[in-house]
Structures are given as structure tokens and as C-alpha cells.
Design a protein around this motif. Structure first.
Motif, PDB file in Angstrom:
ATOM      1  N   GLY A   1      22.659 -18.992  14.499  1.00 29.81           N
ATOM      2  CA  GLY A   1      21.560 -18.655  13.604  1.00 29.81           C
ATOM      3  C   GLY A   1      21.797 -17.428  12.753  1.00 29.81           C
ATOM      4  N   THR A   2      23.050 -16.961  12.686  1.00 29.56           N
ATOM      5  CA  THR A   2      23.379 -15.782  11.897  1.00 29.56           C
ATOM      6  C   THR A   2      24.003 -16.214  10.571  1.00 29.56           C
ATOM      7  OG1 THR A   2      23.829 -14.563  13.928  1.00 29.56           O
ATOM      8  CG2 THR A   2      24.687 -13.625  11.871  1.00 29.56           C
ATOM      9  N   PRO A   3      23.425 -15.778   9.454  1.00 30.33           N
ATOM     10  CA  PRO A   3      24.003 -16.154   8.153  1.00 30.33           C
ATOM     11  C   PRO A   3      25.401 -15.567   7.979  1.00 30.33           C
ATOM     12  CG  PRO A   3      21.830 -15.156   7.883  1.00 30.33           C
ATOM     13  CD  PRO A   3      22.225 -14.961   9.312  1.00 30.33           C
ATOM     14  N   LEU A   4      26.245 -16.294   7.264  1.00 27.65           N
ATOM     15  CA  LEU A   4      27.568 -15.773   6.929  1.00 27.65           C
ATOM     16  C   LEU A   4      27.415 -14.716   5.846  1.00 27.65           C
ATOM     17  CD1 LEU A   4      29.681 -19.066   6.701  1.00 27.65           C
ATOM     18  CD2 LEU A   4      29.368 -17.548   8.667  1.00 27.65           C
ATOM     19  N   ASP A   5      28.335 -13.751   5.853  1.00 25.99           N
ATOM     20  CA  ASP A   5      28.357 -12.775   4.773  1.00 25.99           C
ATOM     21  C   ASP A   5      29.596 -13.050   3.916  1.00 25.99           C
ATOM     22  OD1 ASP A   5      30.557 -11.616   6.142  1.00 25.99           O
ATOM     23  OD2 ASP A   5      29.285 -10.135   7.120  1.00 25.99           O
ATOM     24  N   ASP A   6      29.753 -12.266   2.864  1.00 26.09           N
ATOM     25  CA  ASP A   6      30.871 -12.499   1.949  1.00 26.09           C
ATOM     26  C   ASP A   6      32.225 -12.364   2.641  1.00 26.09           C
ATOM     27  OD1 ASP A   6      29.070 -13.013  -0.026  1.00 26.09           O
ATOM     28  OD2 ASP A   6      29.390 -11.140  -1.117  1.00 26.09           O
ATOM     29  N   GLU A   7      32.317 -11.469   3.597  1.00 27.36           N
ATOM     30  CA  GLU A   7      33.571 -11.291   4.344  1.00 27.36           C
ATOM     31  C   GLU A   7      33.901 -12.555   5.151  1.00 27.36           C
ATOM     32  OE1 GLU A   7      35.067  -8.402   7.874  1.00 27.36           O
ATOM     33  OE2 GLU A   7      34.036  -7.428   6.196  1.00 27.36           O
ATOM     34  N   ASP A   8      32.876 -13.198   5.708  1.00 25.41           N
ATOM     35  CA  ASP A   8      33.081 -14.446   6.444  1.00 25.41           C
ATOM     36  C   ASP A   8      33.510 -15.570   5.504  1.00 25.41           C
ATOM     37  OD1 ASP A   8      32.073 -13.365   8.909  1.00 25.41           O
ATOM     38  OD2 ASP A   8      30.032 -13.746   8.216  1.00 25.41           O
ATOM     39  N   ARG A   9      32.918 -15.598   4.326  1.00 29.68           N
ATOM     40  CA  ARG A   9      33.140 -16.705   3.404  1.00 29.68           C
ATOM     41  C   ARG A   9      34.469 -16.624   2.666  1.00 29.68           C
ATOM     42  NH1 ARG A   9      27.464 -15.778   2.325  1.00 29.68           N
ATOM     43  NH2 ARG A   9      26.237 -17.566   3.042  1.00 29.68           N
ATOM     44  N   ALA A  10      34.994 -15.424   2.439  1.00 27.70           N
ATOM     45  CA  ALA A  10      36.183 -15.263   1.597  1.00 27.70           C
ATOM     46  C   ALA A  10      37.369 -16.129   2.036  1.00 27.70           C
ATOM     47  CB  ALA A  10      36.577 -13.793   1.507  1.00 27.70           C
ATOM     48  N   PRO A  11      37.811 -16.074   3.302  1.00 29.02           N
ATOM     49  CA  PRO A  11      38.961 -16.915   3.666  1.00 29.02           C
ATOM     50  C   PRO A  11      38.629 -18.412   3.627  1.00 29.02           C
ATOM     51  CG  PRO A  11      38.215 -15.598   5.556  1.00 29.02           C
ATOM     52  CD  PRO A  11      37.395 -15.190   4.378  1.00 29.02           C
ATOM     53  N   TRP A  12      37.390 -18.752   3.918  1.00 28.65           N
ATOM     54  CA  TRP A  12      36.974 -20.151   3.856  1.00 28.65           C
ATOM     55  C   TRP A  12      37.027 -20.660   2.423  1.00 28.65           C
ATOM     56  CZ3 TRP A  12      31.821 -21.676   2.074  1.00 28.65           C
ATOM     57  CH2 TRP A  12      31.584 -23.039   2.171  1.00 28.65           C
ATOM     58  N   LEU A  13      36.491 -19.895   1.474  1.00 28.75           N
ATOM     59  CA  LEU A  13      36.531 -20.307   0.072  1.00 28.75           C
ATOM     60  C   LEU A  13      37.965 -20.420  -0.430  1.00 28.75           C
ATOM     61  CD1 LEU A  13      33.574 -18.141  -1.224  1.00 28.75           C
ATOM     62  CD2 LEU A  13      33.632 -20.656  -1.154  1.00 28.75           C
ATOM     63  N   ALA A  14      38.832 -19.509   0.003  1.00 28.02           N
ATOM     64  CA  ALA A  14      40.243 -19.595  -0.375  1.00 28.02           C
ATOM     65  C   ALA A  14      40.872 -20.870   0.176  1.00 28.02           C
ATOM     66  CB  ALA A  14      40.995 -18.360   0.114  1.00 28.02           C
ATOM     67  N   GLU A  15      40.509 -21.240   1.389  1.00 27.33           N
ATOM     68  CA  GLU A  15      41.025 -22.481   1.992  1.00 27.33           C
ATOM     69  C   GLU A  15      40.534 -23.708   1.228  1.00 27.33           C
ATOM     70  OE1 GLU A  15      43.040 -25.067   4.503  1.00 27.33           O
ATOM     71  OE2 GLU A  15      43.261 -22.908   4.286  1.00 27.33           O
ATOM     72  N   VAL A  16      39.282 -23.699   0.817  1.00 29.32           N
ATOM     73  CA  VAL A  16      38.740 -24.810   0.033  1.00 29.32           C
ATOM     74  C   VAL A  16      39.489 -24.909  -1.295  1.00 29.32           C
ATOM     75  CG1 VAL A  16      36.685 -25.739  -1.127  1.00 29.32           C
ATOM     76  CG2 VAL A  16      36.471 -24.683   1.143  1.00 29.32           C
ATOM     77  N   ARG A  17      39.654 -23.785  -1.979  1.00 32.07           N
ATOM     78  CA  ARG A  17      40.390 -23.756  -3.254  1.00 32.07           C
ATOM     79  C   ARG A  17      41.814 -24.256  -3.070  1.00 32.07           C
ATOM     80  NH1 ARG A  17      41.654 -18.187  -4.240  1.00 32.07           N
ATOM     81  NH2 ARG A  17      43.279 -18.779  -2.766  1.00 32.07           N
ATOM     82  N   ASP A  18      42.481 -23.776  -2.028  1.00 30.47           N
ATOM     83  CA  ASP A  18      43.870 -24.168  -1.792  1.00 30.47           C
ATOM     84  C   ASP A  18      43.989 -25.646  -1.441  1.00 30.47           C
ATOM     85  OD1 ASP A  18      44.440 -21.522  -2.319  1.00 30.47           O
ATOM     86  OD2 ASP A  18      44.867 -20.992  -0.229  1.00 30.47           O
TER      87      ASP A  18
END
Length: 178
Positions: free
Chosen positions: A58-75
Motif C-alpha cells: 500500500g505504499t506508493p512508488l516514488d521517482d527513485e523507485d520508478r527510474a530503473p523500471w522506466l529505463a527497463e521499459v524503454r530498453d
């Protein structure tokens, strides 16, 4: 299943079906992939386990959590394009800065924002038994969501009607934008 012939674009194209949890990204994304002949990827499957556990708690992700995930999606999108393919990605892409990361994938990246009234979303998320995202995070996602900017390659599609009608509307909006 669509019986329409698939045509592969000369330039790899990625459609990022975006919006908050419960808006229908996966459903519409799979239909768009079927109709366009593109590969469907659910970006939730690319989250590291730590992100999944954080959201499950129940804890929202922050930008630090999302950064590697977004890079993985882009890659992942770039790897598909490098292999000559196109993709449809179901990905929240809530902020413009997140979409900027995704827009740097190889090929053309277009966004399809599925717009659903807030009062409908919580009920949809609560009804899902097989997803890690609790309904309590819908409010957080709505607060984070930034609408598509005029300089972004994308369309906003109301999630009204059945999924086939929404998919048809999305494809028509994209074609009209060129």
C-alpha cells in the motif's frame, strides 16, 4: 481476435497505453496489439520485486523507485525495435518526465491515455483479485497523473463503451493525429 490483415510500419512504433491502475491499459493494450500486429508487453511485469512488494503493502512508488523500471521499459521497447518489431506497452506513465524517458526508445513512441472517471477506478481495482495494486493507491496515482502535453505524441481516449469500441476510437484518434 481480429481478422484484419496486419501491416508493419516502416519505422517501429510503440503505443504506450497509459493511465492509472484500473483504467483498462492491459485490456485495451492487448486489443491494440492484436489489431496492429505489434507485440504486447505489460510494464507491470518489468517491475523489480521490491517495487511490487512496496505497492502490495500500500505504499506508493516514488521517482527513485520508478527510474530503473522506466529505463527497463524503454530498453525493452528499443530491443523490440532493434529486432524490427513494434510494440504496445501497458504502462502507467503518469508524469510527463516518465513519458520523456519512454519517448527515447528506438522508434516512434506514441501515447494513448485512457481516461476513466475517478469514481469508477476504485471499484475496478477492488474487483481485481489477481493484481498487486491495492485500491488505496488509486488516489495517489490520480494525484500524480499529468495530462498529455501539446508537445507529446499522443491522444486521450475516454474509456466509454465496450473494449472493442474504445480500441477503435483509439486507433481513429491516432490516425487522425498522424
Amino acid at each position: 481476435m481480429s481478422t484484419k490483415p496486419h501491416t508493419r510500419p516502416a519505422t517501429p512504433t510503440h503505443l504506450v497505453v497509459m493511465g492509472v491502475s484500473g483504467c483498462g491499459k492491459s485490456t485495451i493494450g492487448m486489443l491494440l496489439a492484436d489489431r496492429t500486429g505489434a507485440l504486447f508487453i505489460d510494464a507491470d511485469d518489468l517491475h523489480p520485486e521490491a517495487n511490487v512488494e512496496k505497492m502490495r503493502a500500500g505504499t506508493p512508488l516514488d521517482d527513485e523507485d520508478r527510474a530503473p523500471w522506466l529505463a527497463e521499459v524503454r530498453d525493452t521497447m528499443s530491443a523490440i525495435a532493434d529486432a524490427g518489431g513494434s510494440s504496445v506497452i501497458a504502462c502507467s506513465a503518469l508524469r510527463q518526465t516518465y513519458r520523456e524517458v519512454l519517448a527515447h526508445a528506438v522508434g516512434r513512441v506514441r501515447f494513448v491515455h485512457l481516461d476513466v472517471p475517478a469514481e469508477v477506478l476504485a471499484g475496478r481495482v477492488e474487483a481485481r483479485a489477481d493484481h498487486f495494486m491495492p485500491a488505496s493507491l488509486v488516489t495517489s496515482q490520480l494525484a500524480t497523473l499529468e495530462t498529455l502535453g501539446d508537445d507529446e505524441d499522443g491522444v486521450v481516449v475516454p474509456m466509454t463503451g465496450d473494449p472493442d469500441a474504445v480500441t477503435t476510437a483509439a486507433l481513429a484518434a491516432l490516425a487522425g493525429q498522424r
